[in-house]
Scaffold this motif. Structure first.
Motif, PDB file in Angstrom:
ATOM      1  N   ASN A  85       0.844  -1.199   0.000  1.00  0.00           N
ATOM      2  CA  ASN A  85       0.000   0.000   0.000  1.00  0.00           C
ATOM      3  C   ASN A  85       0.873   1.240   0.000  1.00  0.00           C
ATOM      4  OD1 ASN A  85      -1.843   2.054   0.374  1.00  0.00           O
ATOM      5  ND2 ASN A  85      -3.030   0.976   1.923  1.00  0.00           N
ATOM      6  N   PRO A  86       1.047   1.885  -1.144  1.00  0.00           N
ATOM      7  CA  PRO A  86       1.962   3.029  -1.207  1.00  0.00           C
ATOM      8  C   PRO A  86       1.511   4.205  -0.337  1.00  0.00           C
ATOM      9  CG  PRO A  86       0.684   2.854  -3.229  1.00  0.00           C
ATOM     10  CD  PRO A  86       0.407   1.608  -2.440  1.00  0.00           C
ATOM     11  N   TYR A  87       0.189   4.354  -0.145  1.00  0.00           N
ATOM     12  CA  TYR A  87      -0.277   5.505   0.633  1.00  0.00           C
ATOM     13  C   TYR A  87       0.168   5.417   2.091  1.00  0.00           C
ATOM     14  CZ  TYR A  87      -3.227   9.413   1.971  1.00  0.00           C
ATOM     15  OH  TYR A  87      -3.663  10.635   2.415  1.00  0.00           O
ATOM     16  N   ASP A  88       0.260   4.179   2.609  1.00  0.00           N
ATOM     17  CA  ASP A  88       0.704   3.998   3.997  1.00  0.00           C
ATOM     18  C   ASP A  88       2.205   4.245   4.157  1.00  0.00           C
ATOM     19  OD1 ASP A  88      -1.821   3.412   4.828  1.00  0.00           O
ATOM     20  OD2 ASP A  88      -1.548   1.235   4.851  1.00  0.00           O
TER      21      ASP A  88
ATOM     22  N   GLN B  28      -0.513   5.879  -9.494  1.00  0.00           N
ATOM     23  CA  GLN B  28       0.522   6.917  -9.475  1.00  0.00           C
ATOM     24  C   GLN B  28       1.326   6.848  -8.181  1.00  0.00           C
ATOM     25  OE1 GLN B  28      -2.126  10.259 -10.197  1.00  0.00           O
ATOM     26  NE2 GLN B  28      -1.183  10.615 -12.191  1.00  0.00           N
ATOM     27  N   ARG B  29       0.641   6.597  -7.060  1.00  0.00           N
ATOM     28  CA  ARG B  29       1.355   6.491  -5.779  1.00  0.00           C
ATOM     29  C   ARG B  29       2.309   5.304  -5.789  1.00  0.00           C
ATOM     30  NH1 ARG B  29      -3.615   8.611  -3.124  1.00  0.00           N
ATOM     31  NH2 ARG B  29      -4.458   6.489  -2.919  1.00  0.00           N
ATOM     32  N   GLN B  30       1.897   4.210  -6.444  1.00  0.00           N
ATOM     33  CA  GLN B  30       2.816   3.071  -6.517  1.00  0.00           C
ATOM     34  C   GLN B  30       4.017   3.398  -7.388  1.00  0.00           C
ATOM     35  OE1 GLN B  30       4.098   0.894  -4.830  1.00  0.00           O
ATOM     36  NE2 GLN B  30       2.535  -0.722  -4.803  1.00  0.00           N
ATOM     37  N   ARG B  31       3.819   4.187  -8.434  1.00  0.00           N
ATOM     38  CA  ARG B  31       4.957   4.643  -9.242  1.00  0.00           C
ATOM     39  C   ARG B  31       5.911   5.480  -8.396  1.00  0.00           C
ATOM     40  NH1 ARG B  31       4.162   4.242 -14.949  1.00  0.00           N
ATOM     41  NH2 ARG B  31       2.093   3.422 -15.458  1.00  0.00           N
TER      42      ARG B  31
ATOM     43  N   PRO C 165      19.606   0.686  -6.709  1.00  0.00           N
ATOM     44  CA  PRO C 165      19.951  -0.586  -6.069  1.00  0.00           C
ATOM     45  C   PRO C 165      20.152  -1.702  -7.085  1.00  0.00           C
ATOM     46  CG  PRO C 165      17.595  -0.241  -5.972  1.00  0.00           C
ATOM     47  CD  PRO C 165      18.175   1.008  -6.583  1.00  0.00           C
ATOM     48  N   LYS C 166      20.622  -2.833  -6.593  1.00  0.00           N
ATOM     49  CA  LYS C 166      20.780  -4.018  -7.435  1.00  0.00           C
ATOM     50  C   LYS C 166      19.661  -5.029  -7.185  1.00  0.00           C
ATOM     51  CE  LYS C 166      25.787  -3.606  -7.918  1.00  0.00           C
ATOM     52  NZ  LYS C 166      27.111  -4.258  -7.715  1.00  0.00           N
ATOM     53  N   LEU C 167      19.090  -4.991  -5.972  1.00  0.00           N
ATOM     54  CA  LEU C 167      18.036  -5.932  -5.603  1.00  0.00           C
ATOM     55  C   LEU C 167      16.827  -5.161  -5.072  1.00  0.00           C
ATOM     56  CD1 LEU C 167      17.072  -8.901  -4.920  1.00  0.00           C
ATOM     57  CD2 LEU C 167      18.039  -8.508  -2.638  1.00  0.00           C
ATOM     58  N   ILE C 168      15.637  -5.495  -5.585  1.00  0.00           N
ATOM     59  CA  ILE C 168      14.399  -4.908  -5.081  1.00  0.00           C
ATOM     60  C   ILE C 168      13.455  -6.029  -4.662  1.00  0.00           C
ATOM     61  CG2 ILE C 168      12.281  -3.649  -5.708  1.00  0.00           C
ATOM     62  CD1 ILE C 168      13.927  -1.770  -7.358  1.00  0.00           C
ATOM     63  N   VAL C 169      12.956  -5.933  -3.433  1.00  0.00           N
ATOM     64  CA  VAL C 169      11.929  -6.851  -2.942  1.00  0.00           C
ATOM     65  C   VAL C 169      10.587  -6.147  -3.094  1.00  0.00           C
ATOM     66  CG1 VAL C 169      11.039  -8.135  -0.963  1.00  0.00           C
ATOM     67  CG2 VAL C 169      13.515  -7.943  -1.310  1.00  0.00           C
ATOM     68  N   ALA C 170       9.700  -6.712  -3.906  1.00  0.00           N
ATOM     69  CA  ALA C 170       8.368  -6.142  -4.136  1.00  0.00           C
ATOM     70  C   ALA C 170       7.350  -7.004  -3.395  1.00  0.00           C
ATOM     71  CB  ALA C 170       8.050  -6.098  -5.625  1.00  0.00           C
ATOM     72  N   ASP C 171       6.778  -6.463  -2.327  1.00  0.00           N
ATOM     73  CA  ASP C 171       5.851  -7.219  -1.479  1.00  0.00           C
ATOM     74  C   ASP C 171       4.415  -6.868  -1.832  1.00  0.00           C
ATOM     75  OD1 ASP C 171       4.637  -8.712   0.454  1.00  0.00           O
ATOM     76  OD2 ASP C 171       5.304  -7.501   2.147  1.00  0.00           O
ATOM     77  N   GLU C 172       3.742  -7.737  -2.574  1.00  0.00           N
ATOM     78  CA  GLU C 172       2.348  -7.512  -3.010  1.00  0.00           C
ATOM     79  C   GLU C 172       2.212  -6.140  -3.677  1.00  0.00           C
ATOM     80  OE1 GLU C 172       0.176  -9.791  -2.940  1.00  0.00           O
ATOM     81  OE2 GLU C 172       0.436 -11.108  -1.213  1.00  0.00           O
ATOM     82  N   ALA C 173       3.154  -5.818  -4.554  1.00  0.00           N
ATOM     83  CA  ALA C 173       3.265  -4.455  -5.085  1.00  0.00           C
ATOM     84  C   ALA C 173       2.120  -4.041  -5.996  1.00  0.00           C
ATOM     85  CB  ALA C 173       4.592  -4.299  -5.826  1.00  0.00           C
ATOM     86  N   VAL C 174       1.334  -4.998  -6.508  1.00  0.00           N
ATOM     87  CA  VAL C 174       0.229  -4.630  -7.408  1.00  0.00           C
ATOM     88  C   VAL C 174      -1.120  -5.123  -6.904  1.00  0.00           C
ATOM     89  CG1 VAL C 174       1.727  -4.556  -9.443  1.00  0.00           C
ATOM     90  CG2 VAL C 174       0.553  -6.684  -8.865  1.00  0.00           C
ATOM     91  N   SER C 175      -1.160  -5.769  -5.746  1.00  0.00           N
ATOM     92  CA  SER C 175      -2.407  -6.396  -5.289  1.00  0.00           C
ATOM     93  C   SER C 175      -3.490  -5.388  -4.924  1.00  0.00           C
ATOM     94  CB  SER C 175      -2.138  -7.315  -4.095  1.00  0.00           C
ATOM     95  OG  SER C 175      -1.668  -6.568  -2.995  1.00  0.00           O
ATOM     96  N   ALA C 176      -3.107  -4.150  -4.583  1.00  0.00           N
ATOM     97  CA  ALA C 176      -4.095  -3.139  -4.194  1.00  0.00           C
ATOM     98  C   ALA C 176      -4.573  -2.303  -5.388  1.00  0.00           C
ATOM     99  CB  ALA C 176      -3.493  -2.220  -3.122  1.00  0.00           C
ATOM    100  N   LEU C 177      -4.149  -2.657  -6.599  1.00  0.00           N
ATOM    101  CA  LEU C 177      -4.448  -1.851  -7.780  1.00  0.00           C
ATOM    102  C   LEU C 177      -5.485  -2.524  -8.672  1.00  0.00           C
ATOM    103  CD1 LEU C 177      -0.755  -0.959  -8.746  1.00  0.00           C
ATOM    104  CD2 LEU C 177      -2.301   0.351  -7.278  1.00  0.00           C
ATOM    105  N   ASP C 178      -6.172  -1.712  -9.476  1.00  0.00           N
ATOM    106  CA  ASP C 178      -7.093  -2.255 -10.470  1.00  0.00           C
ATOM    107  C   ASP C 178      -6.319  -3.097 -11.485  1.00  0.00           C
ATOM    108  OD1 ASP C 178      -9.147  -0.914  -9.274  1.00  0.00           O
ATOM    109  OD2 ASP C 178      -9.067   0.808 -10.618  1.00  0.00           O
ATOM    110  N   VAL C 179      -7.018  -4.030 -12.131  1.00  0.00           N
ATOM    111  CA  VAL C 179      -6.354  -4.967 -13.043  1.00  0.00           C
ATOM    112  C   VAL C 179      -5.640  -4.242 -14.183  1.00  0.00           C
ATOM    113  CG1 VAL C 179      -6.721  -6.868 -14.664  1.00  0.00           C
ATOM    114  CG2 VAL C 179      -7.949  -6.840 -12.496  1.00  0.00           C
ATOM    115  N   SER C 180      -6.274  -3.224 -14.749  1.00  0.00           N
ATOM    116  CA  SER C 180      -5.649  -2.495 -15.863  1.00  0.00           C
ATOM    117  C   SER C 180      -4.385  -1.767 -15.409  1.00  0.00           C
ATOM    118  CB  SER C 180      -6.641  -1.492 -16.466  1.00  0.00           C
ATOM    119  OG  SER C 180      -7.065  -0.570 -15.479  1.00  0.00           O
TER     120      SER C 180
END
Length: 319
Positions: free
Chosen positions: A100-103, A158-161, A172-187
């Motif tokens: 959740n990028p807003y948090d 946009q907030r996730q961007r 960085p060389k390594l990024i951990v993405a934790d449920e990075a798209v689960s809160a977004l609309d499918v499109s």
């Protein structure tokens, strides 16, 4: 053979449960003996239902959580032994994108100030900061004029961007993405996933992509780890896992993926019962109370994670 950028050995994370300040009730066994290698330039997907330990694994890798024990080798050095000052240097190389990028964006700060924070923390000069911020915000698909706005003025995508831009600031060389798209609309999910792929190619990034959405993981990953109750039950190349999963848990997860063709009948494997408590896990194979293929040995002996047909699987059916 390419050496791994990240290597995890016998990683454990246990959370204590207390009745009160003085008396401990027990432990939640979030991670148990995790062994894993991540290779430079790849995307490793991590899947499993809620409570399997995948987010805890991501946070332990970044050292937002301190593991109970085990080893985490990043570029050949065991960062689990590092103190705060030593970890600060490693933070340039390892970053995280949250669900959740807003948090995770301070509502009182402008986007410019938010993106400045990691650069200031690592003593980047003001001139370099300005250029890095303006270049990065455009790389993730936003405009320079957005930098002087606040998080509430943006949509979820946009907030996730912005969250991705912040993770990129120190290159960085390594990024951990934790449920990075689960809160977004499918499109919007599709746009962000494509952005992740473009950034990986542009900056030679390595991803650990944590998600409960198997379709998303199939789209972005090179290899996939399936976790259950704090343990890895299967690890395989994406094509192998999705074409022929071996572990009964992997089979049940993949059988639940919605089929876009309504005329095609797919047999679904329904799990019986609830996920056992991680504070009181079953003996033997932790999946056996819910497994459709369980045997007597499953109730007594825990299977080892062994190589089979180009993958790793922990199941007595193959041992």
């Amino acid at each position: 053979m390419v050496s791994p950028i990240l290597e995890i050995k016998e990683l454990n994370k246990h959370f204590s449960i207390s009745k009160n300040w003085f008396k401990k009730k027990g432990y939640v066994y979030a991670l148990n003996g995790i062994n894993l290698s991540v290779y430079e330039g790849e995307t490793l997907g991590v899947v499993g239902e809620s409570g399997c330990g995948k987010s805890t694994l991501g946070r332990c890798i970044i050292r937002l959580l301190k593991p109970s024990n085990g080893e985490i080798y990043f570029q050949g050095k065991d960062i689990n032994k590092y103190n705060k000052q030593e970890m600060k240097k490693v933070r340039k190389e390892m970053q995280m994108v949250f669900q959740n990028p807003y948090d995770t964006l301070n509502p009182k700060l402008t986007i410019r100030m938010i993106l400045s924070e990691p650069l200031i923390a690592h003593s980047i000069s003001k001139e370099k900061r300005t250029k890095l911020i303006e270049d990065t915000i455009e790389i993730v698909g936003l405009k320079k004029e957005h930098l002087d706005r606040h998080p509430h003025e943006f949509s979820g995508g946009q907030r996730q961007r912005i969250g991705i831009a912040r993770a990129l600031m120190l290159r960085p060389k390594l990024i951990v993405a934790d449920e990075a798209v689960s809160a977004l609309d499918v499109s919007i999910q599709a746009q962000i996933l494509n952005l992740f792929k473009d950034l990986q190619e542009q900056f030679e990034l390595t991803y650990i992509f944590i998600s409960h959405d198997l379709s998303v993981v199939e789209h972005i990953s090179d290899r996939v780890v399936v976790m259950y109750l704090g343990e890895i039950v299967e690890l395989a190349k994406k094509e192998l896992l999705y074409e022929r999963p071996l572990h009964p848990y992997s089979q049940s997860l993949l059988s639940a993926i919605p089929n876009p063709d309504p005329t095609e009948n797919r047999e679904r494997i329904k799990l019986t019962g609830d996920l056992p408590s991680p504070s009181n896990p079953p003996k033997g194979c932790k999946f056996h109370p819910r497994c459709h293929a369980r045997m007597e040995i499953c109730e007594k002996v825990q299977p080892e994670l062994k190589e089979l047909d180009g993958r790793l699987v922990a199941c007595h059916l193959y041992q």
